[in-house]
Design a protein around this motif. Structure first.
Motif, mmCIF file in Angstrom:
data_model
loop_
_atom_site.group_PDB
_atom_site.id
_atom_site.type_symbol
_atom_site.label_atom_id
_atom_site.label_comp_id
_atom_site.label_asym_id
_atom_site.label_seq_id
_atom_site.Cartn_x
_atom_site.Cartn_y
_atom_site.Cartn_z
ATOM 1 N N THR A 125 -10.649 -5.675 56.469
ATOM 2 C CA THR A 125 -9.579 -6.470 56.493
ATOM 3 C C THR A 125 -9.742 -8.162 56.123
ATOM 4 N N TYR A 126 -9.189 -8.661 55.167
ATOM 5 C CA TYR A 126 -9.465 -10.018 55.029
ATOM 6 C C TYR A 126 -7.886 -10.823 54.807
ATOM 7 N N VAL A 127 -7.851 -11.858 55.650
ATOM 8 C CA VAL A 127 -6.595 -12.549 55.648
ATOM 9 C C VAL A 127 -6.708 -13.954 54.806
ATOM 10 N N ASP A 128 -6.198 -14.407 53.770
ATOM 11 C CA ASP A 128 -6.174 -15.386 53.052
ATOM 12 C C ASP A 128 -7.596 -15.754 52.728
ATOM 13 N N ALA A 129 -8.419 -14.476 52.462
ATOM 14 C CA ALA A 129 -9.946 -14.784 51.962
ATOM 15 C C ALA A 129 -10.190 -13.783 51.145
ATOM 16 N N THR A 130 -10.856 -13.654 50.130
ATOM 17 C CA THR A 130 -11.321 -12.656 49.217
ATOM 18 C C THR A 130 -12.525 -11.898 49.864
ATOM 19 N N PRO A 131 -12.741 -10.487 49.917
ATOM 20 C CA PRO A 131 -13.859 -9.943 50.214
ATOM 21 C C PRO A 131 -15.109 -10.084 49.317
ATOM 22 N N PRO A 132 -16.348 -9.632 49.959
ATOM 23 C CA PRO A 132 -17.594 -10.018 49.129
ATOM 24 C C PRO A 132 -17.528 -9.233 47.693
ATOM 25 N N ALA A 133 -16.619 -7.977 47.881
ATOM 26 C CA ALA A 133 -16.665 -7.296 46.518
ATOM 27 C C ALA A 133 -16.097 -7.861 45.170
ATOM 28 N N PHE A 134 -15.376 -8.836 45.661
ATOM 29 C CA PHE A 134 -14.585 -9.811 44.486
ATOM 30 C C PHE A 134 -15.507 -10.944 43.987
ATOM 31 N N GLU A 135 -16.731 -11.282 44.739
ATOM 32 C CA GLU A 135 -17.425 -12.373 44.331
ATOM 33 C C GLU A 135 -18.327 -12.282 43.255
ATOM 34 N N GLY A 136 -18.243 -12.975 42.248
ATOM 35 C CA GLY A 136 -19.010 -13.046 41.058
ATOM 36 C C GLY A 136 -18.393 -12.055 39.969
ATOM 37 N N ARG A 137 -17.331 -11.378 40.254
ATOM 38 C CA ARG A 137 -16.680 -10.613 39.309
ATOM 39 C C ARG A 137 -15.386 -10.855 38.807
ATOM 40 N N PRO A 138 -15.149 -10.941 37.415
ATOM 41 C CA PRO A 138 -13.987 -11.247 36.912
ATOM 42 C C PRO A 138 -13.004 -9.929 37.442
ATOM 43 N N LEU A 139 -11.692 -10.238 37.712
ATOM 44 C CA LEU A 139 -10.770 -9.343 38.160
ATOM 45 C C LEU A 139 -9.613 -9.483 37.420
ATOM 46 N N ALA A 140 -8.921 -8.285 37.105
ATOM 47 C CA ALA A 140 -7.554 -8.158 36.758
ATOM 48 C C ALA A 140 -6.780 -7.974 37.825
ATOM 49 N N ALA A 148 -12.225 -6.303 36.175
ATOM 50 C CA ALA A 148 -11.775 -6.505 34.838
ATOM 51 C C ALA A 148 -12.727 -5.880 33.842
ATOM 52 N N ALA A 149 -13.786 -5.751 33.854
ATOM 53 C CA ALA A 149 -14.750 -5.287 32.937
ATOM 54 C C ALA A 149 -14.684 -3.436 33.104
ATOM 55 N N HIS A 150 -14.852 -2.823 34.071
ATOM 56 C CA HIS A 150 -14.940 -1.550 34.536
ATOM 57 C C HIS A 150 -13.739 -0.944 34.659
ATOM 58 N N GLY A 151 -12.891 -1.670 34.887
ATOM 59 C CA GLY A 151 -11.197 -1.145 35.197
ATOM 60 C C GLY A 151 -10.973 -0.456 36.621
ATOM 61 N N CYS A 152 -12.167 -0.186 37.497
ATOM 62 C CA CYS A 152 -11.975 0.302 38.725
ATOM 63 C C CYS A 152 -11.095 -0.492 39.643
ATOM 64 N N PHE A 153 -10.371 0.388 40.522
ATOM 65 C CA PHE A 153 -9.453 -0.336 41.473
ATOM 66 C C PHE A 153 -10.460 -1.100 42.477
ATOM 67 N N ALA A 154 -10.108 -2.136 42.886
ATOM 68 C CA ALA A 154 -11.056 -3.057 43.816
ATOM 69 C C ALA A 154 -10.075 -3.019 45.144
ATOM 70 N N GLY A 157 -23.472 -3.901 42.437
ATOM 71 C CA GLY A 157 -22.864 -2.917 41.388
ATOM 72 C C GLY A 157 -22.519 -1.477 41.856
ATOM 73 N N PHE A 158 -22.316 -1.429 43.046
ATOM 74 C CA PHE A 158 -21.864 -0.271 43.931
ATOM 75 C C PHE A 158 -21.003 -0.676 45.023
ATOM 76 N N PRO A 159 -19.753 -1.344 44.501
ATOM 77 C CA PRO A 159 -18.654 -1.910 45.472
ATOM 78 C C PRO A 159 -17.866 -0.697 46.254
ATOM 79 N N CYS A 160 -18.157 -0.697 47.543
ATOM 80 C CA CYS A 160 -17.688 0.278 48.555
ATOM 81 C C CYS A 160 -15.910 -0.027 48.397
ATOM 82 N N ARG A 161 -14.988 0.737 48.369
ATOM 83 C CA ARG A 161 -13.674 0.286 48.394
ATOM 84 C C ARG A 161 -13.186 0.579 49.818
ATOM 85 N N ILE A 162 -13.814 0.843 50.857
ATOM 86 C CA ILE A 162 -13.407 0.913 52.072
ATOM 87 C C ILE A 162 -13.895 -0.276 52.903
#
Length: 154
Positions: free
Chosen positions: A85-100, A142-148, A39-44
């Motif tokens: 940096t993730y190449v052809d893979a999504t980061p842990p902060a994306f897991e379990g979250r709906p994304l826009a 998607a829910a909170h609208g914050c940049f991922a 619930g506290f995703p670091c954008r770095i």
């Protein structure tokens, strides 16, 4: 289609960690402590902070373009982490979250968008990047609208 997802550079945020609460308030920022391991995703680092870790919550312009699609919102950043940096893979902060996923051309104009449920981000990213006009994608929770994160062709 190869893509890369990179966390924000820690450099612009470093001064915030040396500020006291009054100085942070002048900048519209706050020091917070993660109350849970999620619930506290670091954008770095593109990972969630663990319970008890300190973060700074601040306003961030994620899409700094001279178009109607300029965008800003609150984000969390942690001290002492490097840009992931993730190449052809999504980061842990994306897991379990709906994304826009918002796909832009080189001029910063929105060309397409997708909602991606948990586990669907990779396929949606590849689908969007299949369009020749797409230069990059900005992912938002998607829910909170914050940049991922920003997603770019590799």
């Amino acid at each position: 289609m190869t893509y890369q997802i990179t966390g924000l550079s820690p450099d612009p945020f470093a001064p915030y960690f040396a500020m006291d609460d009054a100085e942070l308030a002048v900048h519209g920022a706050r020091r917070v402590t993660a109350g849970a391991d999620r619930g506290f995703p670091c954008r770095i680092s593109l990972q969630d902070a663990r319970a008890g870790e300190e973060l700074i919550l601040l306003h961030h312009v994620s899409h700094d373009v001279a178009t109607p699609y300029r965008s800003a919102y609150a984000i969390y950043v942690r001290p002492g982490v490097e840009a992931a940096t993730y190449v052809d893979a999504t980061p842990p902060a994306f897991e379990g979250r709906p994304l826009a996923l918002r796909a832009f051309d080189a001029g910063g104009m929105l060309q397409d968008a997708r909602l991606a449920g948990p586990g669907e981000a990779d396929a949606a990213i590849r689908d969007l990047l299949a369009g020749d006009a797409i230069a990059y994608i900005d992912a938002h929770n998607a829910a909170h609208g914050c940049f991922a994160a920003r997603i770019e062709r590799k």
